[in-house]
Design an enzyme around this catalytic site. Sequence first.
Site, PDB file in Angstrom:
ATOM      1  N   THR A 203       0.821  -1.216   0.000  1.00  0.00           N
ATOM      2  CA  THR A 203       0.000   0.000   0.000  1.00  0.00           C
ATOM      3  C   THR A 203       0.850   1.260   0.000  1.00  0.00           C
ATOM      4  O   THR A 203       1.993   1.248   0.450  1.00  0.00           O
ATOM      5  CB  THR A 203      -0.967   0.008   1.213  1.00  0.00           C
ATOM      6  OG1 THR A 203      -1.777   1.162   1.157  1.00  0.00           O
ATOM      7  CG2 THR A 203      -0.212   0.007   2.533  1.00  0.00           C
ATOM      8  N   ARG A 204       0.255   2.343  -0.525  1.00  0.00           N
ATOM      9  CA  ARG A 204       0.895   3.663  -0.468  1.00  0.00           C
ATOM     10  C   ARG A 204      -0.065   4.679   0.136  1.00  0.00           C
ATOM     11  O   ARG A 204       0.127   5.875   0.034  1.00  0.00           O
ATOM     12  CB  ARG A 204       1.343   4.133  -1.867  1.00  0.00           C
ATOM     13  CG  ARG A 204       0.375   3.857  -2.993  1.00  0.00           C
ATOM     14  CD  ARG A 204       0.771   4.564  -4.273  1.00  0.00           C
ATOM     15  NE  ARG A 204       0.079   5.822  -4.360  1.00  0.00           N
ATOM     16  CZ  ARG A 204      -1.053   6.005  -5.027  1.00  0.00           C
ATOM     17  NH1 ARG A 204      -1.623   5.025  -5.691  1.00  0.00           N
ATOM     18  NH2 ARG A 204      -1.633   7.189  -5.041  1.00  0.00           N
ATOM     19  N   HIS A 208      -7.856   2.319   5.947  1.00  0.00           N
ATOM     20  CA  HIS A 208      -9.143   2.593   6.580  1.00  0.00           C
ATOM     21  C   HIS A 208      -9.863   1.257   6.788  1.00  0.00           C
ATOM     22  O   HIS A 208      -9.313   0.197   6.526  1.00  0.00           O
ATOM     23  CB  HIS A 208      -9.952   3.556   5.718  1.00  0.00           C
ATOM     24  CG  HIS A 208      -9.219   4.841   5.454  1.00  0.00           C
ATOM     25  ND1 HIS A 208      -8.867   5.702   6.467  1.00  0.00           N
ATOM     26  CD2 HIS A 208      -8.737   5.381   4.299  1.00  0.00           C
ATOM     27  CE1 HIS A 208      -8.212   6.730   5.949  1.00  0.00           C
ATOM     28  NE2 HIS A 208      -8.106   6.562   4.645  1.00  0.00           N
ATOM     29  N   HIS A 211      -9.845  -1.348   3.988  1.00  0.00           N
ATOM     30  CA  HIS A 211      -8.594  -2.092   3.820  1.00  0.00           C
ATOM     31  C   HIS A 211      -8.439  -3.137   4.912  1.00  0.00           C
ATOM     32  O   HIS A 211      -7.941  -4.235   4.683  1.00  0.00           O
ATOM     33  CB  HIS A 211      -7.392  -1.140   3.863  1.00  0.00           C
ATOM     34  CG  HIS A 211      -7.493   0.000   2.906  1.00  0.00           C
ATOM     35  ND1 HIS A 211      -7.888   1.251   3.293  1.00  0.00           N
ATOM     36  CD2 HIS A 211      -7.280   0.063   1.576  1.00  0.00           C
ATOM     37  CE1 HIS A 211      -7.898   2.050   2.254  1.00  0.00           C
ATOM     38  NE2 HIS A 211      -7.542   1.355   1.188  1.00  0.00           N
ATOM     39  N   ARG A 297      -8.156  -3.386  -6.628  1.00  0.00           N
ATOM     40  CA  ARG A 297      -8.573  -2.660  -7.822  1.00  0.00           C
ATOM     41  C   ARG A 297      -7.476  -1.652  -8.174  1.00  0.00           C
ATOM     42  O   ARG A 297      -6.930  -1.005  -7.282  1.00  0.00           O
ATOM     43  CB  ARG A 297      -9.863  -1.918  -7.475  1.00  0.00           C
ATOM     44  CG  ARG A 297     -10.539  -1.273  -8.626  1.00  0.00           C
ATOM     45  CD  ARG A 297     -11.805  -0.571  -8.135  1.00  0.00           C
ATOM     46  NE  ARG A 297     -12.559  -0.062  -9.251  1.00  0.00           N
ATOM     47  CZ  ARG A 297     -12.260   1.054  -9.902  1.00  0.00           C
ATOM     48  NH1 ARG A 297     -11.226   1.783  -9.528  1.00  0.00           N
ATOM     49  NH2 ARG A 297     -13.001   1.438 -10.920  1.00  0.00           N
ATOM     50  N   MET A 338     -13.859  -2.774  -1.959  1.00  0.00           N
ATOM     51  CA  MET A 338     -14.788  -3.009  -0.850  1.00  0.00           C
ATOM     52  C   MET A 338     -15.593  -1.739  -0.590  1.00  0.00           C
ATOM     53  O   MET A 338     -15.030  -0.645  -0.538  1.00  0.00           O
ATOM     54  CB  MET A 338     -14.023  -3.377   0.416  1.00  0.00           C
ATOM     55  CG  MET A 338     -13.122  -4.580   0.279  1.00  0.00           C
ATOM     56  SD  MET A 338     -14.029  -6.122   0.186  1.00  0.00           S
ATOM     57  CE  MET A 338     -14.405  -6.359   1.898  1.00  0.00           C
ATOM     58  N   ARG A 456      15.394  39.243 -11.534  1.00  0.00           N
ATOM     59  CA  ARG A 456      14.004  39.307 -11.039  1.00  0.00           C
ATOM     60  C   ARG A 456      13.519  37.895 -10.697  1.00  0.00           C
ATOM     61  O   ARG A 456      12.872  37.687  -9.670  1.00  0.00           O
ATOM     62  CB  ARG A 456      13.084  39.936 -12.091  1.00  0.00           C
ATOM     63  CG  ARG A 456      13.257  41.430 -12.274  1.00  0.00           C
ATOM     64  CD  ARG A 456      12.283  41.910 -13.341  1.00  0.00           C
ATOM     65  NE  ARG A 456      12.598  43.217 -13.869  1.00  0.00           N
ATOM     66  CZ  ARG A 456      12.018  44.354 -13.466  1.00  0.00           C
ATOM     67  NH1 ARG A 456      11.107  44.340 -12.524  1.00  0.00           N
ATOM     68  NH2 ARG A 456      12.342  45.507 -14.024  1.00  0.00           N
ATOM     69  N   ILE A 482       6.782  43.103  -7.575  1.00  0.00           N
ATOM     70  CA  ILE A 482       6.153  43.340  -8.881  1.00  0.00           C
ATOM     71  C   ILE A 482       5.855  41.988  -9.534  1.00  0.00           C
ATOM     72  O   ILE A 482       4.772  41.767 -10.052  1.00  0.00           O
ATOM     73  CB  ILE A 482       7.081  44.182  -9.781  1.00  0.00           C
ATOM     74  CG1 ILE A 482       7.272  45.558  -9.156  1.00  0.00           C
ATOM     75  CG2 ILE A 482       6.491  44.308 -11.187  1.00  0.00           C
ATOM     76  CD1 ILE A 482       8.257  46.447  -9.902  1.00  0.00           C
ATOM     77  N   ALA A 483       6.815  41.065  -9.475  1.00  0.00           N
ATOM     78  CA  ALA A 483       6.677  39.715 -10.049  1.00  0.00           C
ATOM     79  C   ALA A 483       6.070  39.781 -11.454  1.00  0.00           C
ATOM     80  O   ALA A 483       4.958  39.319 -11.684  1.00  0.00           O
ATOM     81  CB  ALA A 483       5.842  38.826  -9.131  1.00  0.00           C
TER      82      ALA A 483
HETATM   83  S1  PPS Z   1      10.651  42.211  -9.207  1.00  0.00           S
HETATM   84  O1  PPS Z   1      10.561  42.354 -10.668  1.00  0.00           O
HETATM   85  O2  PPS Z   1       9.453  41.591  -8.673  1.00  0.00           O
HETATM   86  O3  PPS Z   1      11.887  41.530  -8.786  1.00  0.00           O
HETATM   87  O4  PPS Z   1      10.692  43.703  -8.643  1.00  0.00           O
HETATM   88  P1  PPS Z   1      10.603  44.153  -7.132  1.00  0.00           P
HETATM   89  O5  PPS Z   1      11.630  43.475  -6.341  1.00  0.00           O
HETATM   90  O6  PPS Z   1       9.210  44.017  -6.625  1.00  0.00           O
HETATM   91  O7  PPS Z   1      10.926  45.683  -7.214  1.00  0.00           O
HETATM   92  C1  PPS Z   1      10.958  46.406  -6.000  1.00  0.00           C
HETATM   93  C2  PPS Z   1      11.036  47.909  -6.148  1.00  0.00           C
HETATM   94  O8  PPS Z   1      12.147  48.267  -6.912  1.00  0.00           O
HETATM   95  C3  PPS Z   1      11.946  49.614  -7.426  1.00  0.00           C
HETATM   96  N1  PPS Z   1      12.599  49.607  -8.731  1.00  0.00           N
HETATM   97  C4  PPS Z   1      12.161  49.063  -9.887  1.00  0.00           C
HETATM   98  N2  PPS Z   1      10.999  48.447 -10.217  1.00  0.00           N
HETATM   99  C5  PPS Z   1      10.861  47.981 -11.484  1.00  0.00           C
HETATM  100  N3  PPS Z   1      11.797  48.088 -12.442  1.00  0.00           N
HETATM  101  C6  PPS Z   1      12.980  48.697 -12.160  1.00  0.00           C
HETATM  102  N4  PPS Z   1      13.923  48.792 -13.096  1.00  0.00           N
HETATM  103  C7  PPS Z   1      13.193  49.193 -10.846  1.00  0.00           C
HETATM  104  N5  PPS Z   1      14.225  49.854 -10.241  1.00  0.00           N
HETATM  105  C8  PPS Z   1      13.837  50.063  -8.958  1.00  0.00           C
HETATM  106  C9  PPS Z   1      10.448  49.845  -7.404  1.00  0.00           C
HETATM  107  O9  PPS Z   1      10.250  50.901  -6.487  1.00  0.00           O
HETATM  108  C10 PPS Z   1       9.851  48.539  -6.824  1.00  0.00           C
HETATM  109  O10 PPS Z   1       8.952  48.785  -5.764  1.00  0.00           O
HETATM  110  P2  PPS Z   1       7.370  48.960  -5.861  1.00  0.00           P
HETATM  111  O11 PPS Z   1       6.920  48.706  -4.443  1.00  0.00           O
HETATM  112  O12 PPS Z   1       6.804  47.974  -6.803  1.00  0.00           O
HETATM  113  O13 PPS Z   1       7.159  50.360  -6.274  1.00  0.00           O
END
Ligand code: PPS
Length: 579
Positions: A203-204, A208, A211, A297, A338, A456, A482-483
Amino acid sequence: MADQLATDHLVPAHGGDLVELFADPARAAELRAESADWPSWDLTPRQLCDLELMMNGGFSPLPGFMGQADHESVCSSMRLADGTLWPIPITLDLPAELAGTLDAGSRLALRDPEGVMLAALEVEGLYQPDREAEAQAVFGTTDPAHPGVDHLLNATNPVYAAGRVEGIQPPAHYDFRELRLTPAELRHEFARLGWRRVVAFQTRNPLHRAHQELTLRAAKEVEANLLIHPVVGMTKPGDVDHYTRVRCYQAILPTYPRHTAMLSLLPLAMRMGGPREAILHAIIRKNHGCTHLIVGRDHAGPGSDSSGKPFYGPYDAQEMLREHQDELGVEMVPFRMMVYVEDLDAYVPEDEVPEGARALSISGTELRERLAQGRDLPGWFTFPAVAEELRRSYPPRIHQGFTVFFTGLSGSGKSTIANALLVKLLEMGGRPVTLLDGDLVRKHLSSELGFSKEHRDLNIRRIGFVASEITKNGGIALCAPIAPYDELRKEVHSMIDPVGGFLLVYMSTPLEVCEERDRKGLYAKARAGVIKEFTGISDPYEPPEDADVVIDTTNTTVEEAAQDLILHLEREGYIGAEG
Ligand code: PPS
């Protein structure tokens, strides 16, 4: 010698003798000394499991990792080149760079992840397998939705090294040591207890009532003792972790009649290979001294393919083992699923439910849902002690950690809303809350990074790692970078998913509004070219299409936005009154 005689009456190992590969202490010392000049390989988790079973005789009669002739023969006809039944290749995959330094006659030190040498490989040959063909032959498909195929095609190195293995020491385990019996130890134990007929249950999953009923019936039917033999090596991704499962097995063991059942753990890396894997399971159990194997099964089933169709029929594995059980000398005890019949207050095989009677069962998905919501696990379904273990490992969402991940342009309101949410959550209390704000992270965690895509990505990975640790330990992580890249946001999601909740919040405030605000004066600098690679101006932002909540702060107050998030978290069960 006395031990040897004591186990003679038990079923012989596959191929005749139990083949253990450990060198004696003097030879082991010699190998260790010689290995100073050899190349080394740190075994992957899969290889570590395979090596352990190979060295302790669980894979008897294999003397090492398979060569090309065995590999081809196993793939095409389920037999080693000498004709011995063997269903799945057991191979040592290496990267091309390392393989390039080896030849027939080379020695290779096989090490655990900490670098401890576990075995010596005497290389007999190297070959590049056609992995697609291997997948097709072994698993009947090349669809990567099959976990065995996915591992083979996406996580296996391109060159296989074949050769005899001389074992130095087994991989170290610090958990449940008294339950990890090798084939020789189990055989010895069976002999000591006078168990001649032993039916193994593979079993993995947690056990219950269904079983327990099935295993009791099986043992009675064939007049054998029962070995509960769960896999604790590698199972299907997403399975209940083995620590929780073993505590569940320990909790259910006292419900069996005294002296009839035993628990031992098997360090196997499953391939989820359905029918072929059932044969491997039978061979392994035979090597451990068992005479029978329960096959239910969808044995070792990988689930459904990319189009939603099951890879194997529910009883394909039974059919395959039925064909080979005489040759193997292990008898299959086949079982239908079962189900619980309320009127009878009993479990019966699904095809024996009386006409018109109501049959009940709870699927794995429903079980997870009930645990997440803190709902009842009924007594007909599982034993209270097992339910208790599962509840401890899978607390309801209200006690789980979670991450709220904000994404959006600079100035879109991420930090402001995240800060408002932070204080609201702190006001509620109950869990620690950490804010990983973009600026803060750049100061403490990523101070050496710039704003190239590479940097980033690294920044977001670090945030994801910290957030996943916080979440795993039951805390709340609020992330506000920002991601800009979708792929990285998804990567963070997949890091958090297994350990707790994840909420993606897209701050959709348009660029014009962010620029108009320009609270830090950065947009002006970016327009003037003073700041390069600025998100939204001279660098990309990919808006998410998978956000759980979208907030545009152009016409929304901070209070309204934070309240929306609180409501969402309440609806999902992460905060609020206890279920
Ligand atoms: S990332 O892309 O997610 O890694 O960016 P992040 O670490 O969130 O960025 C943090 C803050 O860096 C300032 N900042 C810049 N942002 C975007 N592009 C460039 N080139 C850059 N240089 C500096 C900016 O104030 C980001 O903060 P927030 O809070 O978004 O204003």
